[in-house]
Design a protein around this motif. Structure first.
Motif, PDB file in Angstrom:
ATOM      1  N   SER A 130       0.820  -1.220   0.000  1.00 27.56           N
ATOM      2  CA  SER A 130       0.000   0.000   0.000  1.00 27.56           C
ATOM      3  C   SER A 130       0.849   1.263   0.000  1.00 27.56           C
ATOM      4  O   SER A 130       0.426   2.302  -0.533  1.00 27.56           O
ATOM      5  CB  SER A 130      -0.939  -0.006   1.213  1.00 27.56           C
ATOM      6  OG  SER A 130      -0.186  -0.082   2.416  1.00 27.56           O
ATOM      7  N   SER A 131       2.025   1.228   0.563  1.00 28.16           N
ATOM      8  CA  SER A 131       2.869   2.427   0.600  1.00 28.16           C
ATOM      9  C   SER A 131       3.507   2.738  -0.748  1.00 28.16           C
ATOM     10  O   SER A 131       3.899   3.887  -0.993  1.00 28.16           O
ATOM     11  CB  SER A 131       3.972   2.258   1.650  1.00 28.16           C
ATOM     12  OG  SER A 131       4.778   1.123   1.346  1.00 28.16           O
ATOM     13  N   ARG A 132       3.651   1.755  -1.618  1.00 30.66           N
ATOM     14  CA  ARG A 132       4.214   1.934  -2.954  1.00 30.66           C
ATOM     15  C   ARG A 132       5.573   2.638  -2.903  1.00 30.66           C
ATOM     16  O   ARG A 132       5.804   3.642  -3.582  1.00 30.66           O
ATOM     17  CB  ARG A 132       3.262   2.725  -3.849  1.00 30.66           C
ATOM     18  CG  ARG A 132       1.930   2.047  -4.079  1.00 30.66           C
ATOM     19  CD  ARG A 132       1.201   2.635  -5.256  1.00 30.66           C
ATOM     20  NE  ARG A 132      -0.041   1.936  -5.532  1.00 30.66           N
ATOM     21  CZ  ARG A 132      -0.790   2.119  -6.609  1.00 30.66           C
ATOM     22  NH1 ARG A 132      -0.413   2.980  -7.536  1.00 30.66           N
ATOM     23  NH2 ARG A 132      -1.909   1.451  -6.778  1.00 30.66           N
ATOM     24  N   ASP A 133       6.461   2.098  -2.128  1.00 27.42           N
ATOM     25  CA  ASP A 133       7.791   2.673  -1.993  1.00 27.42           C
ATOM     26  C   ASP A 133       8.886   1.713  -2.451  1.00 27.42           C
ATOM     27  O   ASP A 133      10.044   1.852  -2.079  1.00 27.42           O
ATOM     28  CB  ASP A 133       8.049   3.084  -0.538  1.00 27.42           C
ATOM     29  CG  ASP A 133       7.798   1.934   0.444  1.00 27.42           C
ATOM     30  OD1 ASP A 133       7.367   0.848  -0.011  1.00 27.42           O
ATOM     31  OD2 ASP A 133       8.017   2.118   1.652  1.00 27.42           O
ATOM     32  N   TRP A 306       3.201  -5.309 -11.150  1.00 28.10           N
ATOM     33  CA  TRP A 306       3.852  -4.374 -10.236  1.00 28.10           C
ATOM     34  C   TRP A 306       3.615  -4.759  -8.777  1.00 28.10           C
ATOM     35  O   TRP A 306       4.450  -4.466  -7.909  1.00 28.10           O
ATOM     36  CB  TRP A 306       3.398  -2.941 -10.504  1.00 28.10           C
ATOM     37  CG  TRP A 306       2.004  -2.613 -10.085  1.00 28.10           C
ATOM     38  CD1 TRP A 306       0.883  -2.679 -10.828  1.00 28.10           C
ATOM     39  CD2 TRP A 306       1.601  -2.161  -8.795  1.00 28.10           C
ATOM     40  NE1 TRP A 306      -0.214  -2.296 -10.097  1.00 28.10           N
ATOM     41  CE2 TRP A 306       0.192  -1.967  -8.843  1.00 28.10           C
ATOM     42  CE3 TRP A 306       2.268  -1.888  -7.609  1.00 28.10           C
ATOM     43  CZ2 TRP A 306      -0.546  -1.530  -7.756  1.00 28.10           C
ATOM     44  CZ3 TRP A 306       1.537  -1.454  -6.520  1.00 28.10           C
ATOM     45  CH2 TRP A 306       0.142  -1.283  -6.592  1.00 28.10           C
ATOM     46  N   LEU A 307       2.478  -5.441  -8.472  1.00 30.13           N
ATOM     47  CA  LEU A 307       2.260  -5.916  -7.109  1.00 30.13           C
ATOM     48  C   LEU A 307       3.329  -6.923  -6.686  1.00 30.13           C
ATOM     49  O   LEU A 307       3.972  -6.769  -5.642  1.00 30.13           O
ATOM     50  CB  LEU A 307       0.873  -6.559  -6.999  1.00 30.13           C
ATOM     51  CG  LEU A 307      -0.308  -5.687  -6.590  1.00 30.13           C
ATOM     52  CD1 LEU A 307      -1.574  -6.509  -6.550  1.00 30.13           C
ATOM     53  CD2 LEU A 307      -0.057  -5.022  -5.253  1.00 30.13           C
ATOM     54  N   LEU A 308       3.517  -7.950  -7.505  1.00 28.84           N
ATOM     55  CA  LEU A 308       4.447  -9.020  -7.141  1.00 28.84           C
ATOM     56  C   LEU A 308       5.901  -8.578  -7.286  1.00 28.84           C
ATOM     57  O   LEU A 308       6.769  -9.038  -6.529  1.00 28.84           O
ATOM     58  CB  LEU A 308       4.176 -10.259  -7.989  1.00 28.84           C
ATOM     59  CG  LEU A 308       2.820 -10.938  -7.791  1.00 28.84           C
ATOM     60  CD1 LEU A 308       2.759 -12.259  -8.542  1.00 28.84           C
ATOM     61  CD2 LEU A 308       2.510 -11.159  -6.317  1.00 28.84           C
ATOM     62  N   VAL A 309       6.188  -7.693  -8.244  1.00 31.26           N
ATOM     63  CA  VAL A 309       7.569  -7.224  -8.396  1.00 31.26           C
ATOM     64  C   VAL A 309       7.993  -6.435  -7.163  1.00 31.26           C
ATOM     65  O   VAL A 309       9.063  -6.666  -6.586  1.00 31.26           O
ATOM     66  CB  VAL A 309       7.720  -6.376  -9.674  1.00 31.26           C
ATOM     67  CG1 VAL A 309       9.075  -5.682  -9.700  1.00 31.26           C
ATOM     68  CG2 VAL A 309       7.579  -7.248 -10.908  1.00 31.26           C
TER      69      VAL A 309
END
Length: 387
Positions: A130-133, A306-309
């Motif tokens: 969720s933070s996408r960092d 992009w979630l799993l990466v």
């Protein structure tokens, strides 16, 4: 003669004579033949009508059949067998078997396979991301192109960034793309740049020498066949040198905003096998892509990469995965199994000396023994000189 027997027979003869008094025997026979012929004609017409209803496939049955035997044809054409009498006196009920006609293909009921807890696991991964960092969020292929450049130039830069990202960290790819954009990352500028200069611009990406060749060949192909733009189909993209299925599907998603398939890299490949999202373990990313697309809903194909990466860059690491902080540690079949075992404690020095002495005794080494003997003699002579 007055016998009653003769009187009865004479009355019979008289009665028969009165019935046939108006016609001769020849006329009676002719009438019988005429009625018989009419009967046969009616039967033939009835059978012809029946055969026309049966269709042309029943026509060969009439070969060699005489007209006078045509009344026997219904018994030969009849397709439904007569019911078999039950010896016990009860009449059996006939069973009718019906088949669904589907052009010769029998329908088979197949159940779509899917992992038992994949929705729960996906929800936990979304929560952890969720933070996408992660590096892919800030330095991925979506962040490496010039947003102010023309549309065909942006698409070309997306493709180049994907080509450079193969077996390379996102930080290194982002740095190389910054230098390329400052130099001029267009098809015309790439073709006008010599290989040595282009290699210095993209160094130190993985396999940078091969990627210099691929970028130059791809640029020439794009200029010749697509007017400087990139293909808008997966088939056209994989024809380009150095472009594989993963890059093609990601390019379709990022550059053309079309979902054509799942972009599977090493992170998606590894995590899908660890979570048990495949019927059987896959050997390469392409097998993983095909297996995921069989059950994963299409609306998730763009998000799953992009979630799993990012999840693989931060939590589910290739080596020493952080299973203890992962929310899926209780549902993941590979949890706490991919971390390497703890190193054994170092043994005391005396134990190692004993082992080495034991080896020397059990495994004789002539050269070592000679060197030890010479060293002892030199030590003895040195002590003698000092004293």
């Amino acid at each position: 003669m007055s016998s009653p027997y003769f009187m009865q027979s004479s009355s019979v003869l008289a009665r028969r004579g009165s019935q046939s008094a108006g016609s001769s025997p020849a006329d009676s026979l002719r009438s019988k033949l005429t009625s018989r012929r009419k009967y046969d004609t009616v039967k033939v017409e009835a059978e012809e009508a029946r055969i026309n209803e049966l269709g042309p496939s029943s026509a060969p049955l009439l070969t060699g059949i005489r007209l006078e035997h045509i009344h026997q044809l219904p018994a030969q054409v009849k397709t439904e067998p007569a019911p078999v009498k039950n010896p016990h006196g009860r009449r059996r009920r006939q069973l009718t078997v019906e088949y669904d006609r589907d052009d010769g293909v029998s329908p088979m009921k197949t159940e779509n396979w899917e992992p038992p807890e994949w929705k729960k696991q996906l929800g936990f991964i979304r929560e952890m991301r969720s933070s996408r960092d992660a590096p892919v969020d800030n330095m991925g292929a979506e962040k490496c192109h010039d947003t102010e450049a023309p549309a065909h130039v942006r698409r070309f830069q997306v493709l180049v960034s994907l080509m450079l990202s193969s077996q390379t960290k996102d930080q290194v790819t982002a740095t190389a793309m910054q230098k390329l954009r400052a130099h001029g990352c267009t098809v015309e500028n790439i073709l006008a740049t010599d290989d040595e200069t282009l290699g210095k611009l993209i160094y130190p990406v993985g396999f940078w020498r091969n990627k210099v060749k691929y970028v130059k060949l791809t640029s020439a192909m794009l200029q010749k066949e697509y007017g400087g733009d990139i293909p808008n189909t997966v088939e056209g993209l994989v024809r380009l040198p150095g472009v594989g299925p993963k890059m093609a599907h990601l390019a379709m998603d990022i550059a053309w905003d079309q979902v054509s398939g799942i972009g599977v890299d090493t992170h998606v490949h590894r995590i899908s096998n660890r979570l048990g999202w495949l019927k059987k373990l896959s050997k390469n990313p392409e097998e993983t892509r095909k297996a995921l697309e069989e059950w994963l809903p299409r609306e998730l194909w763009s998000e799953i990469n992009w979630l799993l990466v990012g999840f693989g860059q931060q939590v589910c690491l290739p080596v020493n995965p952080l299973c203890s902080v992962c929310l899926n540690q209780y549902s993941c079949p590979s949890a706490h199994k991919n971390s390497p075992a703890k190193k054994p404690k170092a043994e005391p020095s005396h134990t190692s000396n004993q082992k080495s002495t034991f080896k020397i005794k059990t495994e004789p080494q002539p050269e070592t023994a000679v060197k030890d003997e010479m060293a002892s003699k030199e030590l003895t002579s040195l002590k003698y000189i000092i004293s």
